[in-house]
Design a protein around this motif. Sequence first.
Motif, PDB file in Angstrom:
ATOM      1  N   UNK A 185       0.883  -1.274   0.060  1.00 50.27           N
ATOM      2  CA  UNK A 185      -0.113   0.153  -0.227  1.00 50.27           C
ATOM      3  C   UNK A 185       0.949   1.157  -0.110  1.00 50.27           C
ATOM      4  N   UNK A 186       2.052   1.302   0.828  1.00 48.73           N
ATOM      5  CA  UNK A 186       3.006   2.503   0.947  1.00 48.73           C
ATOM      6  C   UNK A 186       3.691   2.660  -0.529  1.00 48.73           C
ATOM      7  N   UNK A 187       3.973   1.549  -0.900  1.00 49.62           N
ATOM      8  CA  UNK A 187       4.770   1.476  -2.463  1.00 49.62           C
ATOM      9  C   UNK A 187       3.683   1.995  -3.423  1.00 49.62           C
ATOM     10  N   UNK A 188       2.570   1.572  -3.429  1.00 39.03           N
ATOM     11  CA  UNK A 188       1.458   2.219  -4.393  1.00 39.03           C
ATOM     12  C   UNK A 188       1.436   3.716  -4.273  1.00 39.03           C
ATOM     13  N   UNK A 189       1.220   4.366  -3.080  1.00 36.59           N
ATOM     14  CA  UNK A 189       1.560   5.610  -3.067  1.00 36.59           C
ATOM     15  C   UNK A 189       2.822   6.440  -3.574  1.00 36.59           C
ATOM     16  N   UNK A 190       3.746   5.680  -3.155  1.00 38.36           N
ATOM     17  CA  UNK A 190       5.188   6.205  -3.763  1.00 38.36           C
ATOM     18  C   UNK A 190       5.166   6.405  -5.155  1.00 38.36           C
ATOM     19  N   UNK A 191       4.748   5.113  -5.746  1.00 37.26           N
ATOM     20  CA  UNK A 191       4.827   4.990  -7.181  1.00 37.26           C
ATOM     21  C   UNK A 191       3.987   6.007  -7.702  1.00 37.26           C
ATOM     22  N   UNK A 200      -4.732   8.151   2.772  1.00 34.40           N
ATOM     23  CA  UNK A 200      -4.381   9.009   1.767  1.00 34.40           C
ATOM     24  C   UNK A 200      -4.784   8.542   0.225  1.00 34.40           C
ATOM     25  N   UNK A 201      -4.922   7.230   0.088  1.00 32.66           N
ATOM     26  CA  UNK A 201      -5.304   6.476  -1.165  1.00 32.66           C
ATOM     27  C   UNK A 201      -6.988   7.125  -1.340  1.00 32.66           C
ATOM     28  N   UNK A 202      -7.639   6.761  -0.185  1.00 29.85           N
ATOM     29  CA  UNK A 202      -9.078   6.790  -0.494  1.00 29.85           C
ATOM     30  C   UNK A 202      -9.682   8.028   0.064  1.00 29.85           C
ATOM     31  N   UNK A 247      -8.170  13.021  -3.178  1.00 23.19           N
ATOM     32  CA  UNK A 247      -8.824  12.855  -4.536  1.00 23.19           C
ATOM     33  C   UNK A 247      -8.083  12.665  -5.928  1.00 23.19           C
ATOM     34  N   UNK A 248      -6.791  13.108  -5.898  1.00 26.83           N
ATOM     35  CA  UNK A 248      -6.034  12.807  -7.118  1.00 26.83           C
ATOM     36  C   UNK A 248      -5.630  11.438  -7.195  1.00 26.83           C
ATOM     37  N   UNK A 249      -5.211  10.922  -5.855  1.00 22.09           N
ATOM     38  CA  UNK A 249      -4.711   9.566  -5.812  1.00 22.09           C
ATOM     39  C   UNK A 249      -6.077   8.581  -6.133  1.00 22.09           C
ATOM     40  N   UNK A 250      -7.005   8.973  -5.451  1.00 27.19           N
ATOM     41  CA  UNK A 250      -8.270   7.844  -5.885  1.00 27.19           C
ATOM     42  C   UNK A 250      -8.806   7.979  -7.170  1.00 27.19           C
ATOM     43  N   UNK A 251      -8.751   9.045  -7.762  1.00 27.01           N
ATOM     44  CA  UNK A 251      -9.038   8.992  -9.136  1.00 27.01           C
ATOM     45  C   UNK A 251      -7.992   8.129  -9.970  1.00 27.01           C
ATOM     46  N   UNK A 252      -6.806   8.347  -9.693  1.00 21.98           N
ATOM     47  CA  UNK A 252      -5.647   7.470 -10.692  1.00 21.98           C
ATOM     48  C   UNK A 252      -5.892   6.060 -10.197  1.00 21.98           C
ATOM     49  N   UNK A 253      -6.248   5.587  -8.851  1.00 24.73           N
ATOM     50  CA  UNK A 253      -6.547   4.109  -8.916  1.00 24.73           C
ATOM     51  C   UNK A 253      -7.816   3.780  -9.474  1.00 24.73           C
ATOM     52  N   UNK A 254      -8.891   4.618  -9.220  1.00 19.56           N
ATOM     53  CA  UNK A 254      -9.989   4.318 -10.352  1.00 19.56           C
ATOM     54  C   UNK A 254     -10.051   3.890 -11.678  1.00 19.56           C
TER      55      UNK A 254
END
Length: 309
Positions: A41-47, A290-292, A295-302
Amino acid sequence: MSSQNASIIVTEFIIGGFEKTNSSLLVGVVILIVYVVTVLANLVNIIFIIYEKNLHKPMYLLICNLAVVDILYTSSASPTVIGVLVAGVKTISYVPCLIQMFALHLAGTMEMFALAVMAFDRLLAISCPFHYHRYLTNARTLVLTYSLWIVASAFVAVFPATVSPLPHCYTVLKYTFCDYAAVIRTTCVDPEYYFNLVAIIYFFILVFTFSFICLSYFGIIFLVKLSSNIDRIKIGSTCLNHLIVVGCFYIPVFIVAFLTRLGVVLTLEARNGLLIGSIFGPSLVNPFVYCYRTKEIKCKISKIFKIFA
């Protein structure tokens, strides 16, 4: 017991903190799963933050730094704990033990520094919205972050520096991994002086960072009173992420600190549970917050999920 005739040469320590743990394999598997999820999960945020140019902003650089700290925090202790519970490896060499102790306390110190800087970032963004990016640029954020790592390393260097010259009389670590308290108890000296020395340093950092966070939020609350209802909602949403993260880290820390200072004697299982929880809890919660909730990170994951759906 004098150090002159009772000291021994220690090449490795035996980890004895899990001797009374029931269903150790099950506990180990659970910790392993939590550790893997935390790191991923932390790696996803970093990447996301590194490769998404829209996220190259001070706030996201601070989130990225927090993710790095969380990976270090869990990785400093988890392999040893998992090795004992799952693989039955109950020993750790002397030098790796000191390295683990340094990494563990460095990550804990950096967690406090990172949360304090993120509180200041929110205060600056709310109090000076039009001049925010002029005051806090990406370059200044990186310089500040690197400086905090250097300062934290200088503080934490006291831990191995005070332990390594001491003679050892025991090889069994009372706790679950190489934290300072466990290692200092294996020495032949009275640990009270060394506990007090480190307690002063740790208390100073803890009080300073927590007070800084509180002062930042007092400033934010003052500004909220002067804002419209719509602005209050936006400010509340902006700060809620950080408040959740602050609570997850500081609440367990204060519980352990106050219980210890009040003279409450915790059982070995209770202490180990609180210690492991204080490490895994924030590191697991932070990336999902911070993922959920960003807004910006959540949109990227979606978007990624839609591509593979």
